[in-house]
Structures are given as C-alpha cells and as structure tokens.
Design a protein around this motif. Structure first.
Motif, PDB file in Angstrom:
ATOM      1  N   LYS A  93       0.819  -1.207   0.000  1.00 55.13           N
ATOM      2  CA  LYS A  93       0.000   0.000   0.000  1.00 55.13           C
ATOM      3  C   LYS A  93       0.857   1.262   0.000  1.00 55.13           C
ATOM      4  CE  LYS A  93      -4.069  -1.880  -0.044  1.00 55.13           C
ATOM      5  NZ  LYS A  93      -4.955  -1.725  -1.232  1.00 55.13           N
ATOM      6  N   ARG A  94       1.945   1.252   0.747  1.00 55.38           N
ATOM      7  CA  ARG A  94       2.808   2.434   0.802  1.00 55.38           C
ATOM      8  C   ARG A  94       3.459   2.700  -0.550  1.00 55.38           C
ATOM      9  NH1 ARG A  94       6.180   3.536   6.262  1.00 55.38           N
ATOM     10  NH2 ARG A  94       7.029   5.100   4.830  1.00 55.38           N
ATOM     11  N   ILE A  95       3.923   1.648  -1.209  1.00 52.97           N
ATOM     12  CA  ILE A  95       4.546   1.828  -2.521  1.00 52.97           C
ATOM     13  C   ILE A  95       3.514   2.323  -3.531  1.00 52.97           C
ATOM     14  CG2 ILE A  95       5.742   0.667  -4.405  1.00 52.97           C
ATOM     15  CD1 ILE A  95       7.443   1.018  -1.920  1.00 52.97           C
ATOM     16  N   GLU A  96       2.320   1.761  -3.487  1.00 54.81           N
ATOM     17  CA  GLU A  96       1.267   2.190  -4.404  1.00 54.81           C
ATOM     18  C   GLU A  96       0.946   3.664  -4.213  1.00 54.81           C
ATOM     19  OE1 GLU A  96      -2.040  -0.363  -3.718  1.00 54.81           O
ATOM     20  OE2 GLU A  96      -1.266  -1.985  -4.982  1.00 54.81           O
ATOM     21  N   ARG A  97       0.829   4.104  -2.968  1.00 55.85           N
ATOM     22  CA  ARG A  97       0.521   5.501  -2.693  1.00 55.85           C
ATOM     23  C   ARG A  97       1.660   6.419  -3.125  1.00 55.85           C
ATOM     24  NH1 ARG A  97      -1.078   7.539   2.758  1.00 55.85           N
ATOM     25  NH2 ARG A  97      -1.287   9.378   1.435  1.00 55.85           N
ATOM     26  N   ALA A  98       2.892   5.976  -2.902  1.00 56.81           N
ATOM     27  CA  ALA A  98       4.045   6.796  -3.274  1.00 56.81           C
ATOM     28  C   ALA A  98       4.120   7.018  -4.780  1.00 56.81           C
ATOM     29  CB  ALA A  98       5.334   6.137  -2.783  1.00 56.81           C
ATOM     30  N   LEU A  99       3.651   6.063  -5.555  1.00 55.35           N
ATOM     31  CA  LEU A  99       3.720   6.161  -7.011  1.00 55.35           C
ATOM     32  C   LEU A  99       2.452   6.762  -7.622  1.00 55.35           C
ATOM     33  CD1 LEU A  99       5.389   2.719  -7.828  1.00 55.35           C
ATOM     34  CD2 LEU A  99       6.490   4.948  -7.558  1.00 55.35           C
ATOM     35  N   SER A 100       1.484   7.075  -6.792  1.00 52.72           N
ATOM     36  CA  SER A 100       0.212   7.633  -7.280  1.00 52.72           C
ATOM     37  C   SER A 100       0.125   9.119  -6.956  1.00 52.72           C
ATOM     38  CB  SER A 100      -0.972   6.899  -6.629  1.00 52.72           C
ATOM     39  OG  SER A 100      -0.911   5.515  -6.894  1.00 52.72           O
TER      40      SER A 100
END
Length: 331
Positions: free
Chosen positions: A243-250
């Motif tokens: 979830k953290r990686i997804e948010r960082a790339l969004s």
C-alpha cells in the motif's frame, strides 16, 4: 478449476512402459513450471486440469488439492537471465564470466579520414560458478494402491515448489546482501513544511526517497549500461509495503505525482526486513546463468516398499555492481 499432473488412476510403476509414461508426464510438468529462461504462464498448465480424468470416487477429495500458483520470479527484473543449457561443457562451462565495469566505449565526431579509437571490449570481470541445488521426496507405494491420487499430486508438486523457493531465496538473499554504502534514507516531504498529520505526508516522503534512490543510481552508473532518466527502474519490496509503494507512485490528494520515472514494482515475501525495499535498474545490476534446469530422477527403495524422486539444477548468480542497487528506508 483444479490443476492435476496426470491421471493417477492409470499410473503403473510396476512395468517399464508405465514408469516411462509417468516420468515423461512429470518431466513435461516440471519443464512448464520451472523454465527460468521463459515467461511463466499459468495457461501452459491448464491442460492438466481435466476433472473428468479423476475416478469418480476421488471427487469428494478434489478440493483438497493445492492449486498450482506462479512461482516468485520477481527477482528476474533485477537479474538478467543468461541461458547456458545448450553448452556441452567444452568451453569450460563450470561457470561464466561477466563484466563488472563499463568498457568505456563512446562515440565522438570523426574528421575526414580519421580512424575510430578502439576501446577494450571488457573491463574488470568476475567468474560466477554454477552451483548445484538439490532435494528429494519419497512416498509409500500404497498411495497408488489405495487410490490416493491427490497425495501423489501434492508430492510431486512439492518438488517444483521447493525448487522455485530455493532459487527465489538465494537471489533475494543476494539482493539483501548489498552493503550499506549505497543506502537511501527516508527523505523529507514536499513541500518541506508539510505537516506530519497531513494525509500525504508519508507518501510524499516515500516518493522523494524513491526519486533520490534513482538519482543516486544514475549518478553512480555514469552512463554505464545506458542507464539514464529514461531507463526503467524496479522496486523490490516486501509484500507488507504494498500500500505504501502504491501511494508513493500515485498522485496525492492535490493531484501532484511524486515521481515521473518509469518504475515496475515487485512484491515478495522473501525479504527479511519488512521495513526496507530496494531500487535497481531493470535487468542491469545482476546476472543469473542457468546451466541445467530442474532435472528429476526416480528410483525405488525395495526395503522400504517406497519410490522416490530427486531433483537437481545448476545455476549461478551475481551482482554486477552494488552501486546500482539502493536499499531504501521507510522511517
């Protein structure tokens, strides 16, 4: 749909012909699941899934079979796979050599009649040995006599599962062995005064950390391997950081996208530190050489009234340049 290797009700270990049919079917199954040099595709093994091939009395236990799932080969986005399976060994293929530094080749303007300046084709190199990995499993012959086809499927599936697990652990472990000299700390948010209570705070810091890691890789590469801002980069992260990686790339809640690099994400359960992740250029930082795919041999233990299968493979791997891999913090 249930995956099944073969129709075990017709399996016959007692005759040479029957044994050969079983072995051929199993080898075909293993090749489809463990060929590291090709794209693993679940569709390749769909033809092992005909429910009607099971005897009717086995239906109540069908749901107990383990489904075949794709192995974790996310490491192949960091390690480029080299195929040495076709060599006969005459070339000294107990290992392979890889260049560890750039050759220094560059293009420049040539005046009329001027000769091209030749550069050494390879700089520093390392020898990577092929390592033998192996394991085995035995089973009582009464499994077939009693019609326990689901147990036979599970037994043979465990060989390919163990093989894929062994390779994944070895290569992710190699990734984690990279020294701390190229680590990237958790970066400050954008804007710098963003409150820690802001919904975008963590994502902004993570995005800036990813950017800093990539800038560091580009600087360290110094154009080696063609690495630049247009290259594809890979994030290898523990699955708990998904979830953290997804948010960082969004984009954040204000529509601001934290990073504009071309990034692919690999999630794995084989990293030991759930608070760190790695950034590397796509298939540049590491190499994996495959000398022999999973090879399964079968035998009989007459004293134990059992049959057994052993599996072996020969694979070598190495990181070409540690400076092309950064370990990133999340706090």
């Amino acid at each position: 749909m249930i995956d099944k290797i073969l129709d075990w009700s017709k399996a016959d270990w007692n005759t040479p012909e029957g044994t050969k049919q079983i072995v051929d079917a199993l080898h075909h199954f293993y090749r489809l699941q463990t060929d590291l040099t090709g794209e693993w595709s679940k569709s390749k093994i769909d033809h092992f899934t005909v429910r009607g091939d099971f005897p009717a009395e086995a239906y109540p236990w069908l749901e107990q079979l383990r489904k075949t799932v794709p192995p974790d080969i996310g490491w192949s986005k960091v390690f480029k796979i080299l195929d040495f399976r076709s060599g006969d060994g005459a070339g000294g293929e107990s290992g392979f050599d890889i260049a560890c530094a750039g050759s220094g080749v560059y293009f420049e303007e040539l005046k009329p009649g001027e000769r091209i300046k030749l550069k050494q084709a390879q700089g520093t190199s390392m020898r990577v040995p092929f390592v033998m990995y192996g394991g085995g499993i035995s089973w009582d012959r009464t499994l077939l006599q009693d019609g326990r086809w689901w147990d036979m499927d599970d037994n043979f599936r465990e060989i390919s599962n163990a093989y894929n697990l062994c390779i994944a652990q070895a290569l992710y472990g190699m990734l984690e062995s990279v020294g701390a000299g190229n680590d990237t700390s958790w970066q400050n948010p954008t804007p710098g005064g963003l409150s820690a209570n802001d919904y975008n705070y963590v994502a902004s810091r993570d995005a800036n950390t990813i950017d800093e890691a990539i800038f560091k890789i580009i600087d360290n590469a110094n154009n080696w391997g063609g690495i630049n801002v247009a290259s594809t980069f890979v994030i290898v992260a523990p699955h708990r950081l998904r979830k953290r990686i997804e948010r960082a790339l969004s984009p954040d809640t204000y529509g601001f996208k934290g990073t504009d690099f071309d990034i692919q994400v690999v999630l794995t359960s084989h990293l030991t530190d759930a608070t760190k992740y790695f950034v590397a250029p796509y298939q540049v930082a590491g190499r994996v050489g495959v000398r022999k795919d999973l090879e399964v041999e079968f035998g009989t233990d007459v004293l134990a009234y059992a049959d057994y299968a052993t599996g072996r493979c020969r694979i070598g791997g190495a990181i070409v340049n540690e400076k092309l891999i950064t370990r990133c913090s999340t706090s």
